[in-house]
Design an enzyme around this catalytic site. Structure first.
Site, PDB file in Angstrom:
ATOM      1  N   LYS A  51       1.299  -5.957   4.061  1.00 33.34           N
ATOM      2  CA  LYS A  51      -0.092  -6.017   3.578  1.00 33.34           C
ATOM      3  C   LYS A  51      -0.366  -7.361   2.897  1.00 33.34           C
ATOM      4  O   LYS A  51      -1.419  -7.963   3.092  1.00 33.34           O
ATOM      5  CB  LYS A  51      -0.366  -4.850   2.618  1.00 33.34           C
ATOM      6  N   GLN A  95       0.718   2.090  -3.688  1.00 39.90           N
ATOM      7  CA  GLN A  95       1.534   2.427  -2.520  1.00 39.90           C
ATOM      8  C   GLN A  95       2.209   3.789  -2.716  1.00 39.90           C
ATOM      9  O   GLN A  95       2.858   4.026  -3.726  1.00 39.90           O
ATOM     10  CB  GLN A  95       2.585   1.316  -2.301  1.00 39.90           C
ATOM     11  N   ASP A 118      -8.015   2.095  -0.393  1.00 39.05           N
ATOM     12  CA  ASP A 118      -7.278   3.009   0.496  1.00 39.05           C
ATOM     13  C   ASP A 118      -8.146   4.215   0.850  1.00 39.05           C
ATOM     14  O   ASP A 118      -7.772   5.030   1.696  1.00 39.05           O
ATOM     15  CB  ASP A 118      -5.991   3.510  -0.196  1.00 39.05           C
TER      16      ASP A 118
END
Ligand code: NAD
Length: 294
Positions: A51, A95, A118
């Site tokens: 990422k 994450q 997200d």
């Protein structure tokens, strides 16, 4: 025909890079993303590094915030509140998975939905369900974009989704059954929807019969060779979300070799949905930036 996620993702990255270059040329600041990583799960570290690399490639400023496995839930929540109010940060992600002593639900609920790139907070999920402007989670957003870029219509089609997770199965089902936004030009991702969707999972009876009626099958189960050629009707579109390692090789959930000859369109693994997921995060960060600087 192969749905080449790698190629489409590169195309989208180039579009994002162009937009960020234009911002720089105007003297504006560039979008900034923070990635929170707890502990040292090797898979998570790889995802985070990918990422960071993708951000660098398009000109998004990205910051990794790494914390030890032993961090308490309270300290992590304090960090999240700090990120929520940090005006220099447009969006951030935590994450997953988190260590067992930290509740992912509590952490997700603490994130300001406007910075939730997200798209996993209850607020963004709820807004997506109600068809309100929202940040859509990365994998379903990427799948929808891939379908749109290949001009694959979903209106009136029977879509079978295998898997009911919060990050893939449920949101992709919701997006494809929704009435599309009426104001967008046709065949943009937001114009997809109006499908008849069936969601299947590990307790579904006679998966084969259900799949045989599908125009589009989206498999997100994490089981290699779950979808075989006898479960697919001729001319169906197959989206393979699965990521499995078998004998050191990366494979999806679809028996690609035998299903591909029957399918009108099919995603490979790797190179299908995976690259679209990462590029969706970049799109979401740009979206959050525009909302933030509006
Ligand atoms: P999950 O792992 O949380 O759950 C799996 C789902 O599949 C469950 O809902 C279960 O009921 C269903 N399932 C399992 N076995 C089944 C069977 N035999 N028949 C029918 N249904 C079955 O789901 P997830 O987090 O969405 O992950 C699914 C897969 O997708 C994993 O391989 C994961 O690594 C992969 N994934 C890929 C991406 C990507 O970017 N390509 C993103 C997210 C997840």
């Amino acid at each position: 025909m192969i749905l080449n996620g790698k190629e489409i993702a590169a195309e989208i990255r180039a579009e994002i890079r162009e937009q960020i270059d234009a911002l720089k040329a105007q003297g504006a600041r560039v979008p900034k993303l923070a990635i929170v990583l707890v502990g040292n799960n090797p898979a998570s570290e790889t995802y985070v590094n990918n990422k960071l690399k993708a951000c660098a490639e398009v000109g998004i400023e990205a910051l990794k915030l790494a914390y030890p496995t032993e961090i308490t839930e309270q300290t992590l929540l304090t960090e999240i509140h700090r990120l929520n109010s940090d005006e220099t940060i447009d969006g951030f992600i935590v994450q997953l998975p988190l260590p067992d002593h930290i509740s992912e639900t509590t952490v997700m609920r603490a994130i300001d939905y406007r910075k939730d790139v997200d798209g996993l907070t209850p607020e963004n999920v709820g807004r997506t369900v109600q068809g309100l402007p929202s940040i859509v989670s990365a994998t379903p957003k990427g799948i929808r974009e891939l379908l749109a870029r290949y001009q694959i219509r979903t209106e009136g089609k029977h879509v079978v989704v295998i898997g009911r997770s919060n990050i893939v199965g449920k949101p992709i089902a919701m997006l494809l059954m929704q009435r599309p936004y009426l104001s967008v030009p046709s065949m943009s991702a937001a114009s997809l929807g109006d499908a008849t969707v069936t969601i299947c999972h590990s307790k579904t009876r006679d998966l084969k019969s259900i799949c045989l009626t599908a125009d589009i099958i989206i498999v997100a189960a994490g089981c290699p060779n779950l979808l075989t050629a006898d479960m697919v009707k001729d001319g169906a579109t197959i989206i393979d979300v699965g990521i499995n390692r078998v004998d050191g090789k990366l494979v999806g959930d679809v028996d690609f070799e035998h299903v591909a000859p029957k399918a009108a369109y099919i995603t490979p693994v790797p190179g299908g949905v995976g690259p679209m997921t990462i590029v969706s995060l970049l799109q979401n960060t740009l979206q959050a930036y525009h909302e933030h600087t509006r």
